[in-house]
Design a protein around this motif. Structure first.
Motif, PDB file in Angstrom:
ATOM      1  N   PHE A 102      53.063  45.417 -34.952  1.00 18.21           N
ATOM      2  CA  PHE A 102      52.094  45.065 -33.918  1.00 18.21           C
ATOM      3  C   PHE A 102      50.682  45.596 -34.212  1.00 18.21           C
ATOM      4  CE2 PHE A 102      56.186  44.507 -31.742  1.00 18.21           C
ATOM      5  CZ  PHE A 102      56.037  43.169 -31.431  1.00 18.21           C
ATOM      6  N   ASP A 103      49.854  45.504 -33.182  1.00 15.03           N
ATOM      7  CA  ASP A 103      48.412  45.622 -33.365  1.00 15.03           C
ATOM      8  C   ASP A 103      47.825  46.801 -32.610  1.00 15.03           C
ATOM      9  OD1 ASP A 103      47.491  44.089 -30.533  1.00 15.03           O
ATOM     10  OD2 ASP A 103      49.369  43.391 -31.427  1.00 15.03           O
ATOM     11  N   ARG A 104      46.593  47.162 -33.015  1.00  8.43           N
ATOM     12  CA  ARG A 104      45.825  48.202 -32.342  1.00  8.43           C
ATOM     13  C   ARG A 104      44.381  47.737 -32.206  1.00  8.43           C
ATOM     14  NH1 ARG A 104      49.020  51.705 -36.198  1.00  8.43           N
ATOM     15  NH2 ARG A 104      47.370  51.301 -37.732  1.00  8.43           N
ATOM     16  N   GLU A 105      43.758  48.099 -31.114  1.00 10.67           N
ATOM     17  CA  GLU A 105      42.328  47.824 -30.874  1.00 10.67           C
ATOM     18  C   GLU A 105      41.561  49.110 -31.172  1.00 10.67           C
ATOM     19  OE1 GLU A 105      38.904  46.281 -29.987  1.00 10.67           O
ATOM     20  OE2 GLU A 105      40.326  45.093 -28.825  1.00 10.67           O
ATOM     21  N   CYS A 106      40.551  49.005 -32.044  1.00  8.55           N
ATOM     22  CA  CYS A 106      39.815  50.193 -32.490  1.00  8.55           C
ATOM     23  C   CYS A 106      38.301  49.981 -32.424  1.00  8.55           C
ATOM     24  CB  CYS A 106      40.206  50.545 -33.921  1.00  8.55           C
ATOM     25  SG  CYS A 106      41.985  50.696 -34.204  1.00  8.55           S
ATOM     26  N   SER A 107      37.825  49.319 -31.380  1.00 10.98           N
ATOM     27  CA  SER A 107      36.417  48.914 -31.330  1.00 10.98           C
ATOM     28  C   SER A 107      35.464  49.989 -30.811  1.00 10.98           C
ATOM     29  CB  SER A 107      36.268  47.651 -30.473  1.00 10.98           C
ATOM     30  OG  SER A 107      36.954  46.559 -31.061  1.00 10.98           O
ATOM     31  N   ILE A 108      35.968  51.021 -30.131  1.00 15.69           N
ATOM     32  CA  ILE A 108      35.085  52.086 -29.644  1.00 15.69           C
ATOM     33  C   ILE A 108      34.810  53.037 -30.806  1.00 15.69           C
ATOM     34  CG2 ILE A 108      34.751  53.936 -27.975  1.00 15.69           C
ATOM     35  CD1 ILE A 108      34.792  51.196 -26.702  1.00 15.69           C
ATOM     36  N   GLN A 109      33.601  52.917 -31.354  1.00 11.77           N
ATOM     37  CA  GLN A 109      33.253  53.643 -32.577  1.00 11.77           C
ATOM     38  C   GLN A 109      31.861  54.260 -32.468  1.00 11.77           C
ATOM     39  OE1 GLN A 109      33.526  50.806 -35.783  1.00 11.77           O
ATOM     40  NE2 GLN A 109      35.635  50.219 -35.302  1.00 11.77           N
ATOM     41  N   ARG A 110      31.662  55.330 -33.202  1.00  9.40           N
ATOM     42  CA  ARG A 110      30.315  55.849 -33.415  1.00  9.40           C
ATOM     43  C   ARG A 110      30.149  56.036 -34.927  1.00  9.40           C
ATOM     44  NH1 ARG A 110      33.051  59.151 -35.694  1.00  9.40           N
ATOM     45  NH2 ARG A 110      33.576  61.265 -35.076  1.00  9.40           N
ATOM     46  N   ARG A 111      29.002  55.643 -35.432  1.00  8.53           N
ATOM     47  CA  ARG A 111      28.727  55.655 -36.885  1.00  8.53           C
ATOM     48  C   ARG A 111      29.815  54.896 -37.659  1.00  8.53           C
ATOM     49  NH1 ARG A 111      27.625  61.004 -35.466  1.00  8.53           N
ATOM     50  NH2 ARG A 111      29.532  61.748 -36.458  1.00  8.53           N
ATOM     51  N   HIS A 112      30.273  53.770 -37.104  1.00  3.72           N
ATOM     52  CA  HIS A 112      31.298  52.921 -37.713  1.00  3.72           C
ATOM     53  C   HIS A 112      32.632  53.647 -37.859  1.00  3.72           C
ATOM     54  CE1 HIS A 112      28.226  49.928 -38.550  1.00  3.72           C
ATOM     55  NE2 HIS A 112      27.514  50.849 -39.154  1.00  3.72           N
ATOM     56  N   GLN A 113      32.837  54.742 -37.121  1.00  3.29           N
ATOM     57  CA  GLN A 113      34.100  55.467 -37.167  1.00  3.29           C
ATOM     58  C   GLN A 113      34.713  55.499 -35.768  1.00  3.29           C
ATOM     59  OE1 GLN A 113      32.718  59.155 -38.967  1.00  3.29           O
ATOM     60  NE2 GLN A 113      33.458  58.492 -40.961  1.00  3.29           N
TER      61      GLN A 113
END
Length: 503
Positions: free
Chosen positions: A227-238
Motif C-alpha cells: 500500500f501507499d503513504r502520503e508524504c507531502s508535508i515537507q520542509r526543504r524538500h524533506q
C-alpha cells in the motif's frame, strides 16, 4: 542460503534500535557500532555486543566501509542491516558485503546503482511503461541543450541532481531569465553533496502530492506492494509528517499506481524492501519520482495499517526464503499518521536546535507508537540528523488518527531544545490538512512564524521559554568536549563500562 544468526546493524539512533528489537523477537544476536558521542546511546546498550568505530564525523565512523566489514568479521556477524541513511544506498557497500561472504540485508548492488542514478532510473522506467514527468531522459550535456528542453516543456521547470536526493541539487526555475543561474546553482550543490554535478530537467508540476508505495520482493519472483503513504508535508524538500494511506487515492488509482510500483521494482530485478515514490498532480495524474532502495523513515505507518513487520520480512528475504505472504494476504485497516519530532526551531526556518534533553517524556496510550533513539539526559548534537523520535498514531479512520496525534503531541514533553512539535500541531489543526486538500507547498503557502505564535497556548509559550533558558544555562557545559556520565535504564555508567562487550 543458511539462516542468519547474528546481525550487525550499521547505523545509529532510532533505526538501529528499531532493527535490534525485531532481531531479538526473531532470536537473532545483534552487534551495534558506535562513534565516540554515541557511546551510551540506547542502541548500543540494547545490542548483544557493541564496537567503537571512530570519532563523531560520520566520514570517519558510520560511513567507513572497511571499519564496518572488519567489525562484522571480528564479531562473527553473518549479516549486516544498513538501516537508512549512511551506507544503506551505497552499491559499493552491498557489493563488498557479497565479496566478503556477508549477507547484505537489502538489494543487490546493481539495483542500488541503477535506481540511485536518477537519469538511468528514468530511462528504465520509460522502458517499463512507468510514467514520469516530461523532461530529459538523460543527463544534460550542456546549458544550451538544457535551455532548449526547458523551452519545449515550458516553465516552470525543476533542475535536479542525477545522483542524490533529499532536496540537494534541486532548483525550481520560474522563467528563462533565471535558467542559467539555476543550472549553475544546482550543479554546484550537487557536486558538493554527491561529488557528481550531473543534472536533468523535468516539468514542475502544479499542486503536486508526494505519494509513495512500499514494495517487498524475494528471490523467488514474488514482488508485493504494501500500500501507499502520503508524504507531502515537507520542509526543504524533506518530509516532516506522513500518513497511510493517502486520502485522495480512489481504489482504481491506487491499483494503477501499485501496479506501476511493482513494474518499477521488477524492471531492476529488485530484492528486499524498497519504496517507489510518485508525484500526483492536480488532475490526479501520477509520475515516477524516484526509488529509495532501502527501508523508509516512515515505514511505521505502513506497519500500523497492515500489521506487518517490514524488518522481519527484510531478514527473511535476505535468508533466501520465500515471502510468507501473498498479495491477497496484505490487507489495509484504519489510518496512521507519523510526526517526525526534530530538534529544530520552526520559528527560525527549521534550523537545528541542539542541546541536552533535560526532559523527554513520551506520550502513551491506545494507538500510539514512539520510535526514539535518544533518552532523557542525552545531548542532541550537530553531528547527525536532529530527529529525536518518530511519533505515530493509529486510528479507525483518518479523523481518529489525527485526533489521537493531537492528544499525543499535547502529552509529549521535551525540554532542552526547541522541537517541531508546535509545527506539527499547527499542521494537524489546519483546514487544508484536515480536509485532505494539501500538497508539497503547504509550508510556503500556509506556514509562518507569526501564525505558529498565534496558535500557541500560554502553556506552550512557557515551555518554549524554559527550553531556551535551559539551553543558555547548558551552553557552558556543552563547550566542554568531555562526555558526561549518565545513568541509563537504572544502570550506572560504571555498569556499562564493565558490561561484557567487545570494544
Amino acid at each position: 542460503m543458511p539462516e542468519i544468526n547474528k546481525i550487525l546493524v550499521a547505523n545509529r539512533g532510532e533505526i538501529a534500535l528499531r532493527v535490534i528489537r525485531t532481531c531479538k523477537e526473531m532470536g537473532k544476536k545483534t552487534v551495534a557500532v558506535y562513534s565516540t558521542p554515541d557511546a551510551d546511546a540506547p542502541h548500543v546498550l540494547q545490542a548483544d555486543e557493541s564496537v567503537h568505530i571512530g570519532p563523531a564525523a560520520s566520514s570517519e565512523s558510520y560511513l567507513v566501509i572497511d571499519k564496518i566489514i572488519k567489525v562484522a568479521k571480528e564479531t562473527g556477524a553473518d549479516a549486516i542491516h544498513p538501516g537508512y541513511g549512511f551506507l544503506s544506498e551505497n552499491g559499493d557497500f552491498s557489493e563488498r558485503c557479497e565479496e566478503e561472504g556477508i549477507i547484505f540485508i537489502g538489494p543487490k548492488a546493481k539495483a542500488i546503482r541503477l535506481m540511485g542514478d536518477k537519469t538511468a532510473a528514468r530511462e528504465i522506467m520509460g522502458k517499463a511503461n512507468v510514467p514520469f514527468p516530461p523532461g530529459t531522459k538523460k543527463e544534460l550535456k550542456d546549458v544550451e541543450e538544457a535551455e532548449k528542453v526547458a523551452d519545449d516543456i515550458g516553465y516552470p521547470v525543476l533542475v535536479k541532481a542525477a545522483a542524490g536526493g533529499g532536496g540537494k541539487g534541486m532548483r525550481i526555475v520560474e522563467n528563462k531569465d533565471e535558467f542559467r543561474s539555476g543550472i549553475k546553482a544546482a550543479k554546484s550543490e550537487a557536486r558538493n553533496a554527491f561529488g557528481d554535478d550531473r543534472v536533468y530537467i523535468e516539468k514542475y508540476l502544479v499542486e503536486p502530492r508526494h505519494v509513495e508505495f512500499q514494495i517487498m520482493a524475494d528471490e523467488h519472483g514474488n514482488t508485493l506492494h504494501i500500500f501507499d503513504r502520503e508524504c507531502s508535508i515537507q520542509r526543504r524538500h524533506q518530509k516532516v509528517i506522513e500518513e497511510a494511506p493517502c486520502s485522495i487515492l480512489t481504489d482504481e488509482l491506487r491499483q494503477e499506481m501499485a501496479e506501476a510500483a511493482i513494474a518499477a521494482a521488477e524492471a531492476v530485478d529488485y530484492i528486499g524492501a524498497g519504496t517507489i515514490e510518485f508525484l500526483v498532480d492536480a488532475e490526479r495524474n501520477f509520475y515516477f519520482l524516484e526509488m529509495n532502495t532501502r527501508l523508509q523513515v516512515e515505514h511505521p505507518v505502513t506497519e500500523l495499517i497492515t500489521g506487518l513487520d517490514l524488518v522481519e520480512l527484510q531478514i527473511l528475504v535476505a535468508e533466501g526464503k520465500e515471502l510468507p505472504i501473498s498479495q491477497d494476504d496484505v490487507q489495509m485497516n484504519g489510518h496512521a499518521v507519523e510526526c517526525r519530532i526534530y530538534a529544530e526551531d520552526p520559528r527560525d526556518n527549521f534550523l537545528p536546535s541542539t542541546g541536552t534533553l533535560t526532559k523527554h517524556r513520551i506520550p502513551s496510550g491506545n494507538g500510539i507508537r514512539v520510535d526514539s533513539g535518544v533518552e532523557e539526559g542525552q545531548a542532541v548534537t550537530i553531528n547527525y540528523d536532529p530527529m529525536i523520535s518518530k511519533l505515530c498514531t493509529y486510528g479507525n479512520d483518518r479523523g481518529h488518527a489525527i485526533k489521537r496525534m493531537l492528544r499525543a503531541l499535547d502529552e509529549y514533553e521535551i525540554a532542552g531544545c526547541r522541537t517541531t512539535i508546535p509545527f506539527c500541531k499547527y499542521v494537524l489543526k489546519h483546514e487544508s490538512f484536515t480536509s485532505g486538500n494539501y500538497d508539497t507547498h503547504f509550508v510556503p503557502d500556509h506556514f509562518s512564524k507569526e501564525k505558529i505564535d498565534a496558535e500557541m497556548t500560554n502553556d506552550e509559550k512557557v515551555k518554549a521559554l524554559a527550553a531556551a533558558l535551559l539551553k543558555m544555562e547548558d551552553s557552558g557545559e556543552e563547550n566542554s568536549q568531555k562526555p558526561k556520565a549518565r545513568a541509563t535504564n537504572g544502570r550506572s555508567s560504571d555498569w556499562w563500562k564493565n558490561r561484557n562487550k567487545k570494544h
